[in-house]
Motif scaffolding. Structure first.
Motif, short mmCIF file in Angstrom:
data_model
loop_
_atom_site.label_atom_id
_atom_site.label_comp_id
_atom_site.label_asym_id
_atom_site.label_seq_id
_atom_site.Cartn_x
_atom_site.Cartn_y
_atom_site.Cartn_z
N ASN A 91 -90.59 14.90 5.53
CA ASN A 91 -91.31 13.91 6.33
C ASN A 91 -91.42 14.30 7.79
O ASN A 91 -91.74 13.47 8.64
N LYS A 92 -91.13 15.60 8.09
CA LYS A 92 -91.28 16.15 9.44
C LYS A 92 -90.46 15.35 10.47
O LYS A 92 -90.97 14.95 11.52
N LEU A 93 -89.18 15.15 10.15
CA LEU A 93 -88.29 14.36 11.01
C LEU A 93 -87.13 15.20 11.56
O LEU A 93 -86.11 14.65 11.95
N THR A 94 -87.29 16.51 11.60
CA THR A 94 -86.19 17.38 11.99
C THR A 94 -85.86 17.32 13.47
O THR A 94 -84.78 17.76 13.88
N ASN A 95 -86.76 16.81 14.30
CA ASN A 95 -86.50 16.73 15.75
C ASN A 95 -86.12 15.33 16.22
O ASN A 95 -85.88 15.12 17.41
N ASN A 96 -86.04 14.39 15.30
CA ASN A 96 -85.77 13.00 15.67
C ASN A 96 -84.29 12.73 15.89
O ASN A 96 -83.44 13.34 15.24
N PRO A 97 -83.96 11.80 16.79
CA PRO A 97 -82.56 11.40 16.95
C PRO A 97 -82.05 10.71 15.68
O PRO A 97 -82.80 10.02 15.00
N ILE A 98 -80.77 10.91 15.38
CA ILE A 98 -80.17 10.45 14.12
C ILE A 98 -79.05 9.46 14.40
O ILE A 98 -78.23 9.65 15.30
N PHE A 99 -79.01 8.41 13.60
CA PHE A 99 -77.98 7.37 13.71
C PHE A 99 -77.45 7.10 12.31
O PHE A 99 -78.19 7.16 11.33
N PHE A 100 -76.14 6.80 12.20
CA PHE A 100 -75.53 6.51 10.91
C PHE A 100 -75.09 5.05 10.82
O PHE A 100 -74.59 4.49 11.80
N HIS A 101 -75.25 4.47 9.64
CA HIS A 101 -74.61 3.19 9.31
C HIS A 101 -73.91 3.42 7.97
O HIS A 101 -74.56 3.62 6.95
N VAL A 102 -72.58 3.38 8.00
CA VAL A 102 -71.76 3.85 6.89
C VAL A 102 -70.90 2.70 6.36
O VAL A 102 -70.31 1.96 7.14
N MET A 103 -70.82 2.58 5.02
CA MET A 103 -70.04 1.48 4.44
C MET A 103 -69.04 1.96 3.41
O MET A 103 -69.39 2.72 2.49
N SER A 104 -67.79 1.55 3.60
CA SER A 104 -66.67 1.80 2.70
C SER A 104 -66.37 3.31 2.62
O SER A 104 -67.05 4.14 3.24
N ASN A 105 -65.34 3.65 1.83
CA ASN A 105 -64.93 5.05 1.76
C ASN A 105 -65.97 5.93 1.09
O ASN A 105 -66.07 7.12 1.38
N THR A 106 -66.75 5.37 0.16
CA THR A 106 -67.80 6.17 -0.50
C THR A 106 -68.82 6.64 0.53
O THR A 106 -69.16 7.82 0.59
#
Length: 295
Positions: free
Chosen positions: A105-120
Motif C-alpha cells: 500500500n506504499k506506506l514505507t515512509n509513513n510514521p508508525i504507531f503501535f496499540h498492543v493488547m495482552s501478552n499475545t
C-alpha cells in the motif's frame, strides 16, 4: 502540525475499509476518509489471544478518527497463542506479513504507531518493532494495554481457562480439568525444550527487557484487578522502560484483563488520543528540525 489530524469527535464516523485476510491469521487494513500521504500515520493494532476483527473495531475507530491508516491483527484460534514461545517462527512470519501490507500500500515512509493488547499482542509487537527498527522506520510511540507479564505456568492455565469460558458454554469445573491437562502438556513441552538448553522463562524475560529498551515513547494501561497480567509485572516493565524512553501509565484499578475500554470508554479514549497527539507532535517537530538542519 498535529492539528492536521483533528480532534476526536464521533467514534461512529463512517470510513472506507479494505479487508485482507489469510488462511490462518486475521488481518484488516482500514483507511480514513480524505487524502493519504507520507505523513499519514500507520497504526498497528495487535489484538489479544482469541480476539476477532470485530472486537478490535472499536479500538480501530479511535485512530481512524485521527486520520490514521490502521492495520489490525487478531489471533482467532482459541488457545493457540498460549503454546507459542516468544521467539516462535510464526511470529516472524506474521511480522513479515504485516510489513508486506505496508509495502503493498506504499506506506514505507509513513510514521508508525503501535496499540498492543495482552501478552499475545505484546510478543508480536516485540518481533514487529525489532524488524521495523532494523529497517530504520519512523516509529513514534506505543500503547501497551494489559501487558506484559512474566512467564508463569499457572498464569498460562488461568488465561486459557478464561478463554475457554468465553468460547465454550461448559461448566467451569469441566473446563478447569481440560485446562489443567493442557497445562501439563505445556510443562512437558517446556521441560523437553530445557533439556536442549532452551529456557522458556529466560526467553519471556528477554522479550520484556528488549521491548523496554525500544526508544520510542510508551503508554502502559493496566489494572490492579487484572488476574491474567498482574499489575506488579506491568509496573516492573514501566521502571525498565523509563531508563531508555519517555513513559506514561494509567492504572484503571477495577477493570479486568483487556476490559479497560469497556469499563471506562471516555477515560480510555482520552488517554490514548492525548498520548498519540503528543507522539505525533514530537515526531513532526523532530522532522522539521532535521529539514532545517539540511538547509
Amino acid at each position: 502540525m498535529i492539528l492536521l489530524y483533528g480532534l476526536l469527535n464521533d467514534v461512529s464516523m463512517s470510513t472506507y475499509k479494505a479487508e485482507i485476510t489469510s488462511n490462518s491469521l486475521g488481518h484488516e487494513i482500514a483507511f480514513p476518509e480524505g487524502e493519504i500521504n507520507d505523513e499519514t500515520p500507520v497504526v498497528f493494532l495487535l489484538g489479544w489471544g482469541g480476539s476477532s476483527l470485530k472486537q478490535l473495531s472499536k479500538y480501530r475507530e479511535i485512530y481512524l478518527q485521527k486520520q490514521c491508516i490502521v492495520i489490525s491483527q487478531c489471533q482467532q484460534a482459541p488457545g493457540q497463542h498460549l503454546l507459542e514461545l516468544p521467539d516462535a517462527p510464526v511470529k516472524q512470519t506474521r511480522s513479515h506479513e504485516l510489513i508486506r501490507y505496508m509495502a503493498e500500500n506504499k506506506l514505507t515512509n509513513n510514521p508508525i504507531f503501535f496499540h498492543v493488547m495482552s501478552n499475545t499482542g505484546f510478543h508480536q509487537y516485540r518481533n514487529l518493532g525489532q524488524t521495523l527498527m532494523e529497517q530504520n522506520r519512523k516509529i513514534v510511540g506505543a500503547v501497551l494495554d494489559s501487558c506484559p507479564a512474566w512467564f508463569n505456568f499457572e498464569r498460562i492455565m488461568g488465561a486459557f481457562l478464561e478463554l475457554l469460558q468465553a468460547k465454550i458454554p461448559l461448566p467451569r469445573s469441566l473446563l478447569y480439568c481440560f485446562a489443567k491437562v493442557v497445562l501439563y502438556v505445556y510443562k512437558l513441552y517446556a521441560w523437553i525444550l530445557e533439556l536442549t538448553g532452551y529456557s522458556a522463562t529466560e526467553k519471556f524475560q528477554e522479550a520484556i527487557t528488549a521491548t523496554a529498551k525500544f526508544p520510542w515513547p510508551k503508554l502502559y494501561l493496566y489494572s490492579d484487578s487484572d488476574t491474567v497480567i498482574p499489575s506488579a509485572s506491568v509496573k516492573a516493565s514501566i521502571e525498565q522502560a523509563k531508563l531508555t524512553s519517555a513513559v506514561r501509565s494509567h492504572n484503571f484499578r477495577t477493570s479486568l484483563h483487556v476490559q479497560h475500554f469497556r469499563d471506562f470508554p471516555e477515560r480510555y479514549i482520552q488517554k490514548c488520543t492525548t498520548f498519540f497527539d503528543s507522539c505525533l507532535e514530537k515526531h513532526f517537530d523532530s522532522e522539521k528540525t532535521i529539514q532545517q538542519c539540511k538547509l
